[in-house]
Design a protein around this motif. Structure first.
Motif, PDB file in Angstrom:
ATOM      1  N   ASP A 133       1.324 108.993 -27.028  1.00  0.00           N
ATOM      2  CA  ASP A 133      -0.018 109.553 -27.215  1.00  0.00           C
ATOM      3  C   ASP A 133      -0.869 109.557 -25.957  1.00  0.00           C
ATOM      4  O   ASP A 133      -2.037 109.204 -25.993  1.00  0.00           O
ATOM      5  CB  ASP A 133      -0.762 108.818 -28.341  1.00  0.00           C
ATOM      6  CG  ASP A 133      -1.883 109.703 -28.902  1.00  0.00           C
ATOM      7  OD1 ASP A 133      -1.717 110.934 -28.877  1.00  0.00           O
ATOM      8  OD2 ASP A 133      -2.907 109.171 -29.349  1.00  0.00           O
TER       9      ASP A 133
ATOM     10  N   VAL B  82       5.239 110.833 -29.511  1.00  0.00           N
ATOM     11  CA  VAL B  82       5.672 110.087 -30.696  1.00  0.00           C
ATOM     12  C   VAL B  82       4.523 109.348 -31.366  1.00  0.00           C
ATOM     13  O   VAL B  82       4.705 108.706 -32.390  1.00  0.00           O
ATOM     14  CB  VAL B  82       6.781 109.065 -30.375  1.00  0.00           C
ATOM     15  CG1 VAL B  82       8.014 109.764 -29.872  1.00  0.00           C
ATOM     16  CG2 VAL B  82       6.300 108.014 -29.375  1.00  0.00           C
ATOM     17  N   GLY B  83       3.343 109.404 -30.751  1.00  0.00           N
ATOM     18  CA  GLY B  83       2.216 108.667 -31.319  1.00  0.00           C
ATOM     19  C   GLY B  83       2.166 107.249 -30.778  1.00  0.00           C
ATOM     20  O   GLY B  83       2.854 106.910 -29.811  1.00  0.00           O
ATOM     21  N   ILE B  84       1.354 106.448 -31.421  1.00  0.00           N
ATOM     22  CA  ILE B  84       1.107 105.093 -30.915  1.00  0.00           C
ATOM     23  C   ILE B  84       2.201 104.175 -31.459  1.00  0.00           C
ATOM     24  O   ILE B  84       2.050 103.550 -32.500  1.00  0.00           O
ATOM     25  CB  ILE B  84      -0.305 104.647 -31.321  1.00  0.00           C
ATOM     26  CG1 ILE B  84      -1.325 105.664 -30.792  1.00  0.00           C
ATOM     27  CG2 ILE B  84      -0.616 103.262 -30.790  1.00  0.00           C
ATOM     28  CD1 ILE B  84      -2.633 105.639 -31.504  1.00  0.00           C
ATOM     29  N   TYR B  85       3.289 104.095 -30.750  1.00  0.00           N
ATOM     30  CA  TYR B  85       4.506 103.526 -31.311  1.00  0.00           C
ATOM     31  C   TYR B  85       5.429 103.101 -30.182  1.00  0.00           C
ATOM     32  O   TYR B  85       6.402 103.767 -29.886  1.00  0.00           O
ATOM     33  CB  TYR B  85       5.140 104.637 -32.178  1.00  0.00           C
ATOM     34  CG  TYR B  85       6.490 104.359 -32.774  1.00  0.00           C
ATOM     35  CD1 TYR B  85       6.753 103.169 -33.430  1.00  0.00           C
ATOM     36  CD2 TYR B  85       7.494 105.313 -32.702  1.00  0.00           C
ATOM     37  CE1 TYR B  85       7.989 102.928 -33.991  1.00  0.00           C
ATOM     38  CE2 TYR B  85       8.742 105.096 -33.272  1.00  0.00           C
ATOM     39  CZ  TYR B  85       8.979 103.898 -33.912  1.00  0.00           C
ATOM     40  OH  TYR B  85      10.203 103.668 -34.468  1.00  0.00           O
ATOM     41  N   GLU B  86       5.098 101.992 -29.532  1.00  0.00           N
ATOM     42  CA  GLU B  86       5.816 101.646 -28.313  1.00  0.00           C
ATOM     43  C   GLU B  86       7.132 100.915 -28.572  1.00  0.00           C
ATOM     44  O   GLU B  86       8.180 101.309 -28.056  1.00  0.00           O
ATOM     45  CB  GLU B  86       4.940 100.785 -27.398  1.00  0.00           C
ATOM     46  CG  GLU B  86       3.733 101.498 -26.832  1.00  0.00           C
ATOM     47  CD  GLU B  86       2.519 101.426 -27.731  1.00  0.00           C
ATOM     48  OE1 GLU B  86       2.620 100.851 -28.833  1.00  0.00           O
ATOM     49  OE2 GLU B  86       1.464 101.952 -27.350  1.00  0.00           O
ATOM     50  N   ASP B  87       7.070  99.832 -29.359  1.00  0.00           N
ATOM     51  CA  ASP B  87       8.251  98.979 -29.455  1.00  0.00           C
ATOM     52  C   ASP B  87       9.456  99.713 -30.051  1.00  0.00           C
ATOM     53  O   ASP B  87      10.552  99.692 -29.495  1.00  0.00           O
ATOM     54  CB  ASP B  87       7.948  97.679 -30.214  1.00  0.00           C
ATOM     55  CG  ASP B  87       7.102  97.887 -31.449  1.00  0.00           C
ATOM     56  OD1 ASP B  87       6.828  99.055 -31.780  1.00  0.00           O
ATOM     57  OD2 ASP B  87       6.727  96.895 -32.091  1.00  0.00           O
TER      58      ASP B  87
ATOM     59  N   TYR C  10       1.067  98.100 -22.937  1.00  0.00           N
ATOM     60  CA  TYR C  10       1.808  98.319 -24.185  1.00  0.00           C
ATOM     61  C   TYR C  10       3.285  98.597 -23.905  1.00  0.00           C
ATOM     62  O   TYR C  10       4.144  98.334 -24.733  1.00  0.00           O
ATOM     63  CB  TYR C  10       1.168  99.460 -25.003  1.00  0.00           C
ATOM     64  CG  TYR C  10      -0.322  99.280 -25.083  1.00  0.00           C
ATOM     65  CD1 TYR C  10      -0.861  98.026 -25.394  1.00  0.00           C
ATOM     66  CD2 TYR C  10      -1.205 100.302 -24.774  1.00  0.00           C
ATOM     67  CE1 TYR C  10      -2.221  97.809 -25.412  1.00  0.00           C
ATOM     68  CE2 TYR C  10      -2.576 100.090 -24.796  1.00  0.00           C
ATOM     69  CZ  TYR C  10      -3.078  98.851 -25.113  1.00  0.00           C
ATOM     70  OH  TYR C  10      -4.423  98.625 -25.109  1.00  0.00           O
TER      71      TYR C  10
ATOM     72  N   ARG D  51       4.117  94.630 -25.148  1.00  0.00           N
ATOM     73  CA  ARG D  51       4.361  94.782 -26.584  1.00  0.00           C
ATOM     74  C   ARG D  51       5.864  94.882 -26.868  1.00  0.00           C
ATOM     75  O   ARG D  51       6.347  94.557 -27.939  1.00  0.00           O
ATOM     76  CB  ARG D  51       3.651  96.057 -27.054  1.00  0.00           C
ATOM     77  CG  ARG D  51       3.738  96.255 -28.507  1.00  0.00           C
ATOM     78  CD  ARG D  51       2.822  97.378 -28.975  1.00  0.00           C
ATOM     79  NE  ARG D  51       2.496  97.137 -30.349  1.00  0.00           N
ATOM     80  CZ  ARG D  51       1.286  97.049 -30.850  1.00  0.00           C
ATOM     81  NH1 ARG D  51       0.253  97.222 -30.090  1.00  0.00           N
ATOM     82  NH2 ARG D  51       1.100  96.803 -32.114  1.00  0.00           N
TER      83      ARG D  51
ATOM     84  N   LEU E 279      -3.607  98.494 -30.315  1.00  0.00           N
ATOM     85  CA  LEU E 279      -3.598  99.085 -31.660  1.00  0.00           C
ATOM     86  C   LEU E 279      -2.468  98.549 -32.531  1.00  0.00           C
ATOM     87  O   LEU E 279      -1.405  98.182 -32.047  1.00  0.00           O
ATOM     88  CB  LEU E 279      -3.512 100.610 -31.549  1.00  0.00           C
ATOM     89  CG  LEU E 279      -4.769 101.247 -30.954  1.00  0.00           C
ATOM     90  CD1 LEU E 279      -4.529 102.726 -30.659  1.00  0.00           C
ATOM     91  CD2 LEU E 279      -5.952 101.094 -31.886  1.00  0.00           C
ATOM     92  N   GLY E 280      -2.738  98.522 -33.837  1.00  0.00           N
ATOM     93  CA  GLY E 280      -1.714  98.138 -34.813  1.00  0.00           C
ATOM     94  C   GLY E 280      -1.758  96.677 -35.225  1.00  0.00           C
ATOM     95  O   GLY E 280      -1.081  96.274 -36.156  1.00  0.00           O
TER      96      GLY E 280
ATOM     97  N   GLY F 240      -4.067 107.169 -36.411  1.00  0.00           N
ATOM     98  CA  GLY F 240      -3.140 107.237 -35.276  1.00  0.00           C
ATOM     99  C   GLY F 240      -2.405 105.921 -35.087  1.00  0.00           C
ATOM    100  O   GLY F 240      -1.195 105.896 -34.855  1.00  0.00           O
ATOM    101  N   GLU F 241      -3.137 104.827 -35.220  1.00  0.00           N
ATOM    102  CA  GLU F 241      -2.504 103.521 -34.987  1.00  0.00           C
ATOM    103  C   GLU F 241      -1.517 103.164 -36.092  1.00  0.00           C
ATOM    104  O   GLU F 241      -0.729 102.228 -35.936  1.00  0.00           O
ATOM    105  CB  GLU F 241      -3.553 102.412 -34.820  1.00  0.00           C
ATOM    106  CG  GLU F 241      -4.194 101.912 -36.079  1.00  0.00           C
ATOM    107  CD  GLU F 241      -4.945 100.582 -35.871  1.00  0.00           C
ATOM    108  OE1 GLU F 241      -6.051 100.465 -36.390  1.00  0.00           O
ATOM    109  OE2 GLU F 241      -4.420  99.686 -35.191  1.00  0.00           O
TER     110      GLU F 241
ATOM    111  N   ALA G  27       0.981 104.628 -36.771  1.00  0.00           N
ATOM    112  CA  ALA G  27       2.351 104.874 -36.298  1.00  0.00           C
ATOM    113  C   ALA G  27       3.003 103.562 -35.864  1.00  0.00           C
ATOM    114  O   ALA G  27       4.232 103.469 -35.767  1.00  0.00           O
ATOM    115  CB  ALA G  27       2.339 105.857 -35.136  1.00  0.00           C
ATOM    116  N   GLU G  28       2.174 102.548 -35.585  1.00  0.00           N
ATOM    117  CA  GLU G  28       2.726 101.243 -35.210  1.00  0.00           C
ATOM    118  C   GLU G  28       3.375 100.592 -36.434  1.00  0.00           C
ATOM    119  O   GLU G  28       2.743 100.461 -37.487  1.00  0.00           O
ATOM    120  CB  GLU G  28       1.622 100.315 -34.678  1.00  0.00           C
ATOM    121  CG  GLU G  28       0.956 100.767 -33.396  1.00  0.00           C
ATOM    122  CD  GLU G  28       1.787 100.491 -32.138  1.00  0.00           C
ATOM    123  OE1 GLU G  28       2.993 100.202 -32.261  1.00  0.00           O
ATOM    124  OE2 GLU G  28       1.213 100.585 -31.035  1.00  0.00           O
TER     125      GLU G  28
END
Lengths: 294, 287
Positions: free
Chosen positions: A25, A45-50, A74, A78, B120-121, B150-151, B153-154
């Protein structure tokens, strides 16, 4: 630097069918057209790191060359367990490009700061860490490494050097000048400030953009009575192990201009932060004088 | 429980919006869109439901408020100023060096903030931990928590959701700010959240959808959660519009984080003032 990187990514996705790019994001404004053209290989992919790191590991496992882009804390904190198990241990080549170096997001607080990035990544053997000092150097280093099969972390700064922009090679320090009274290690975006201070002084200046693996061989050639000043835009001491290993068996005196190892609880602008933590020409000058005098 | 009128809730929401503008303009910019759209829900929670003591913000048995989407700090700060927990003058110092008002929620610096957020998350998990802690201590505390779409997605959001249902945490009332916008596009386009009501229901929560600016609907949903506990956590999904309350912000294609010049500030304040007139607010209520 960010713009150069995104341009390079667009070119890579267009021309190399085995490459993929994922952003968490951020930054898609620059490559929206590529995103539309290659939705499977270039996506937000959006807020989705791990989880993204594990997905990238899976892609690397299937022979693709993934690159992930996001905000540094992150990407490197993270996701630490994913980096350790999914990338390093399994020896999978994923490129990780982080914006928000150290205090590049100065107003957003501790969650967005990441002066510890190098220290964290160095704790996981097998990872590479690159901190270019300019857009040109980013391109050079990315091109040299992005297919090398290792997890490679790039720190992209919003405050590149303006006056000094030597060509760089992955894993190699650049000898900017030679002298005998001390050796100054200039890391990444600190080169301009270091050169301004050291020009005309009898000191060696080595410029580092690859921080892991660290070029111990070049440093080892410039002992200069063991007087070493390291100027690094990250936590102080991040390179201490490498410096002492470069001179194994010899005593060294290491001074540093770097971010202190503490929780950053303040806000303000980038310049205010650099001043507050002493990453300034004045402080480099002061530390160097003391080092040479003692 | 005596509940406030629509007009009172809307007046308070407007005052929260004004405080948001005050804080963000003090630093010539900030996370405006996702702050403005929380004004209505914060007005309802802080006017009618949350049990805090403005004079003793650290009162041990207070209800908690955790804003997981930490960049909406200005919305919470403005609400805390409205309640008298912090002084309004503090809103003039957002994000400056040594500021006691950071852009992201920071419990070390601001009284009335119950968790530091910004990564976030993570906030829903903190809220769930606080809710379980309150159960263990039998303190009767409630925990309010606001998460972003949006968060969500975590993965950690859904781990917390499962945990809260497993431990029957009916003392947690959470809100999903479903504005369908994130930094780089719509949530639908980036990583669709699907039907969040069904998702939370499937995770074992009570779940309901209300319009994010319908103060009475929000009030009714919170009241129901409090009055009819059923050993399930509650998720109130707020269908919001990012930047709500100021058309000139709302209509910008990307209002996540904006720079503010004097012109924009004037425009927004003008809009808010017109709304104050519609709501019959006296000069002293407005200033």
């Amino acid at each position: 630097m960010r713009r150069a990187f995104l341009k390079r990514v667009a070119e890579m996705i267009r021309n190399e069918a085995d490459t993929t790019f994922f952003t968490v994001d951020i930054g898609m404004w620059a490559i929206r057209d590529v995103l539309k053209e290659f939705p499977d290989r270039c996506t937000n992919v959006g807020i989705y790191e791990d989880g993204m790191f594990s997905i990238a590991a899976g892609m690397a496992r299937r022979g693709l060359v993934p690159t992930i882009f996001g905000i540094q804390p992150y990407l490197v904190e993270r996701t630490l367990e994913q980096i350790k198990m999914d990338l390093a241990y399994q020896k999978l080549g994923v490129n990780v490009i982080g914006t928000g170096a150290a205090v590049d997001y100065p107003k957003y607080g501790y969650s967005h700061y990441c002066a510890e990035d190098l220290h964290v990544i160095k704790a996981i053997p097998g990872c590479e860490f690159i901190a270019p000092g300019s857009a040109k150097q980013f391109i050079q280093l990315f091109n040299q490494t992005y297919r090398n099969g290792h997890p490679t972390f790039f720190r992209v700064s919003d405050h590149p050097n303006q006056n000094n922009d030597p060509d760089v090679e992955f894993g190699k320090a650049v000898v900017m000048q030679k002298g005998s009274k001390a050796t100054v290690i200039a890391v990444s975006i600190m080169l301009d400030a270091v050169m301004e201070v050291c020009k005309g002084k009898d000191v060696t200046v080595l410029y580092y953009t690859t921080l892991e693996p660290f070029d111990r061989e070049t440093l080892g050639q410039y002992y200069n009575n063991g007087k070493i000043l390291v100027v690094e835009p990250e936590f102080e001491g991040s390179l201490t192990f490498d410096i002492t290993k470069s001179f194994e068996g010899k005593p060294v005196q290491i001074e540093s201009v770097a971010f202190p190892r503490e929780i950053f609880r303040n806000y303000g602008t980038y310049e205010e932060k650099m001043q507050y933590y002493g990453l300034t020409k004045e402080n480099i000058e002061k530390k160097l004088e003391v080092l040479i005098r003692v | 429980m005596v509940l406030s009128s629509q007009k009172t809730l809307e007046q308070n929401a407007l005052r929260i919006r004004k405080g948001i503008i005050q804080a963000i303009c003090s630093n010539k910019g900030g996370h405006i869109g996702g702050s403005l759209d929380l004004a209505d829900v914060l007005s309802v929670i802080y006017t009618d439901f949350i049990r805090i003591d403005p004079q003793t913000p650290k009162w041990d048995n207070r209800d908690f408020m955790i804003i997981s989407k930490g960049h909406a700090g200005p919305a919470l700060y403005s609400t805390l100023a409205l309640k008298g927990v912090i002084d309004y003058s503090r809103l003039n110092n957002l994000n400056n060096p040594n500021s006691l008002l950071p852009g992201h929620c920071d419990r070390n610096k601001v009284p009335g903030v119950d968790a530091t957020t910004g990564s976030l998350g993570q906030g829903l998990s903190i809220a769930v931990g606080a809710a379980l802690g309150a159960k263990i201590k039998d303190s009767g505390q409630r925990v309010f928590c606001i998460i972003g779409d949006g968060e969500s997605a975590e993965g950690q959001i859904w781990e917390a959701a499962q945990f809260a249902a497993h431990y029957k945490l009916d003392n947690i009332i959470a809100f999903l700010d479903w504005n369908n916008m994130q930094i780089d596009g719509s949530v639908e386009e980036v990583m669709s959240i699907g039907d969040p009501m069904k998702k939370f229901e499937a995770f074992g929560w009570n779940s309901t959808l209300v319009k994010g600016d319908d103060v009475l609907a929000i009030q009714k949903a919170i009241n129901f959660a409090i009055e009819s506990p059923n050993k399930k956590p509650t998720m109130i999904v707020l269908k919001t519009i990012k930047g709500r309350g100021a058309k000139c912000i709302e209509e910008l294609p990307n209002n996540h984080c904006l720079g503010f010049n004097d012109d924009l500030k004037e425009k927004v304040l003008e809009e808010l003032k017109e709304r104050a007139v519609e709501l019959d607010m006296e000069e002293e209520q407005w200033n």
